[in-house]
Design a protein around this motif. Structure first.
Motif, mmCIF file in Angstrom:
data_model
loop_
_atom_site.group_PDB
_atom_site.id
_atom_site.type_symbol
_atom_site.label_atom_id
_atom_site.label_comp_id
_atom_site.label_asym_id
_atom_site.label_seq_id
_atom_site.Cartn_x
_atom_site.Cartn_y
_atom_site.Cartn_z
ATOM 1 N N ASP A 217 24.446 62.852 107.046
ATOM 2 C CA ASP A 217 24.864 62.334 108.348
ATOM 3 C C ASP A 217 26.327 61.895 108.314
ATOM 4 N N LEU A 218 26.903 61.819 109.498
ATOM 5 C CA LEU A 218 28.226 61.232 109.627
ATOM 6 C C LEU A 218 28.141 59.739 109.317
ATOM 7 N N PRO A 219 29.166 59.172 108.674
ATOM 8 C CA PRO A 219 29.084 57.757 108.300
ATOM 9 C C PRO A 219 29.074 56.814 109.492
ATOM 10 N N PHE A 220 29.523 57.288 110.644
ATOM 11 C CA PHE A 220 29.639 56.423 111.814
ATOM 12 C C PHE A 220 28.625 56.763 112.913
ATOM 13 N N ARG B 44 21.360 59.714 112.889
ATOM 14 C CA ARG B 44 20.596 60.807 113.477
ATOM 15 C C ARG B 44 19.475 60.266 114.359
ATOM 16 N N TYR B 45 18.946 61.128 115.235
ATOM 17 C CA TYR B 45 17.754 60.789 115.998
ATOM 18 C C TYR B 45 16.580 60.709 115.020
ATOM 19 N N TYR C 65 20.633 69.461 114.049
ATOM 20 C CA TYR C 65 19.373 68.787 113.722
ATOM 21 C C TYR C 65 18.240 69.411 114.527
ATOM 22 N N VAL C 66 17.100 69.629 113.904
ATOM 23 C CA VAL C 66 15.875 69.932 114.640
ATOM 24 C C VAL C 66 15.149 68.612 114.865
ATOM 25 N N MET D 217 23.053 69.356 118.361
ATOM 26 C CA MET D 217 24.256 69.744 117.635
ATOM 27 C C MET D 217 25.321 68.678 117.844
ATOM 28 N N VAL D 218 25.842 68.168 116.750
ATOM 29 C CA VAL D 218 26.907 67.166 116.788
ATOM 30 C C VAL D 218 28.124 67.744 116.089
#
Length: 353
Positions: free
Chosen positions: A32-35, A38-39, A94-95, A213-214
């Motif tokens: 994940d991004l540090p900031f 995720r859902y 992410y799924v 999508m991020v």
């Protein structure tokens, strides 16, 4: 006719490496991004990160560009308004757990980003975003938002794997938001596209699942890997960012005498300044953290003075175009904990006045 021609291409034999499956873990190397969390219950099926790249975020509805088609025979679509961001590029797909709608997921992301001080730049849903509701490998139609954010040529995952299916399946619903998120290192540019996918063939395991999508662009200066930076590159960087770091000016340890191998860099600086007599810059010396702060401040200023003196006496640059300054160890570009980082911090910068 456009769709018929593309359908003929689909009749060519294809070999599936492995069919999609409902994911139970992240793909190797992804995180994940540090900031941005995720859902809950989601898994990363596709991940790409580049230390420096450019990303274009649509900030208005996509519109057809007359008489332009892409390599998949789709009509090209472009927004009237867009944001071009550069920096560290990260894309995650992410799924999301079954039964979650794009609306529910995107609102969770928006709430999370706003809670951290972020602001929305643009949002849209479904056909109102412009273009086809399709994956990023369809042809014979019109480009859609997914293709603009994640062009098919960037898809590296093998056919029919989760990482491939998550962006190539048909779309039944989509929600998009572009946002800015403040961090300690500056504003992060974010694109969040959430969509439901469908397929009855090799990707059918993901049928009716929602994909989030991020894409993030973090503020990061491009590393100057070319030791001798051209005058033209210096000019572009000064125009675009107001500064440029140079690593082609050499000094012995704790000395201010400019070494002979600095000649190419000095020639390019002189060419820059003589080509534009109105241009005025600070010549700023920087050091690593070896030694005391006072000693490094003094050394960096004396080295900057030496560069100014050399440009005036040896290359005929007008002294009024330059002003020397020394910052010492106070503005590092990297950690001083290792030699690689210290090497990045030992530099001379041109800063536009």
């Amino acid at each position: 006719m456009r769709r018929f021609l593309f359908a003929l291409l689909l009749c060519l034999p294809i070999l599936a490496a492995a069919d999609a499956t409902v994911p139970t873990k992240d793909v190797d190397g992804a995180h994940d991004l540090p900031f941005l969390k995720r859902y809950e219950g989601s898994y990363i099926v596709n991940y790409e990160q580049k230390s420096f790249d450019q990303f274009v975020l649509p900030l208005s509805v996509l519109k057809k560009v007359p008489d332009h088609s892409d390599r998949m025979n789709n009509y090209v679509m472009e927004p009237d308004k867009k944001l071009v961001a550069e920096g560290r590029y990260t894309r995650l797909l992410y799924v999301v757990p079954a039964g979650r709608s794009p609306l529910e997921v995107v609102r969770n992301y928006v709430d999370e980003i706003r809670a951290a001080g972020g602001t929305a730049l643009y949002s849209c849903k479904n056909e109102a975003c412009g273009g086809d509701l399709e994956g990023n490998d369809h042809g014979g139609g019109t480009q859609g938002l997914l293709e603009k954010l994640y062009p098919h040529e960037r898809v590296k995952a093998a056919n029919f794997t989760n990482g491939n299916c998550a962006s190539t399946m048909s779309i039944s619903e989509q929600r998009y938001v572009a946002m800015k998120l403040p961090t300690a290192d500056g504003d992060v540019t974010l694109a969040v596209l959430v969509y439901t996918v469908g397929n009855d063939l090799y990707c059918k395991a993901l049928n009716d699942y929602t994909v989030a999508m991020v894409v993030a662009i973090e503020p990061k200066a491009r590393e100057q890997k070319m030791v001798t930076v051209s005058a033209a590159e210096m000019a572009r960087s000064l125009t675009n960012t107001g500064r440029i770091a140079l690593y082609g000016l050499y000094f012995d340890t704790n000395k201010t005498d400019i070494k002979p191998e600095s000649t190419p860099a000095l020639e390019q600086i002189a060419s820059l300044l003589k080509a534009d007599p109105a241009l005025k810059v600070y010549i700023v010396g920087h050091t690593d953290n070896v030694g005391t702060q006072g000693a490094n401040l003094d050394l960096s200023k004396r080295r900057a003075n030496a560069v100014v003196a050399a440009l005036v006496s040896q290359y005929g640059v007008k002294g009024g175009q330059m002003e020397a300054a020394g910052i010492g160890m106070l503005s590092p570009l990297a950690s001083n904990d290792g030699e690689d980082g210290r090497a990045k911090n030992r530099r001379v910068e041109l800063v536009k006045k």
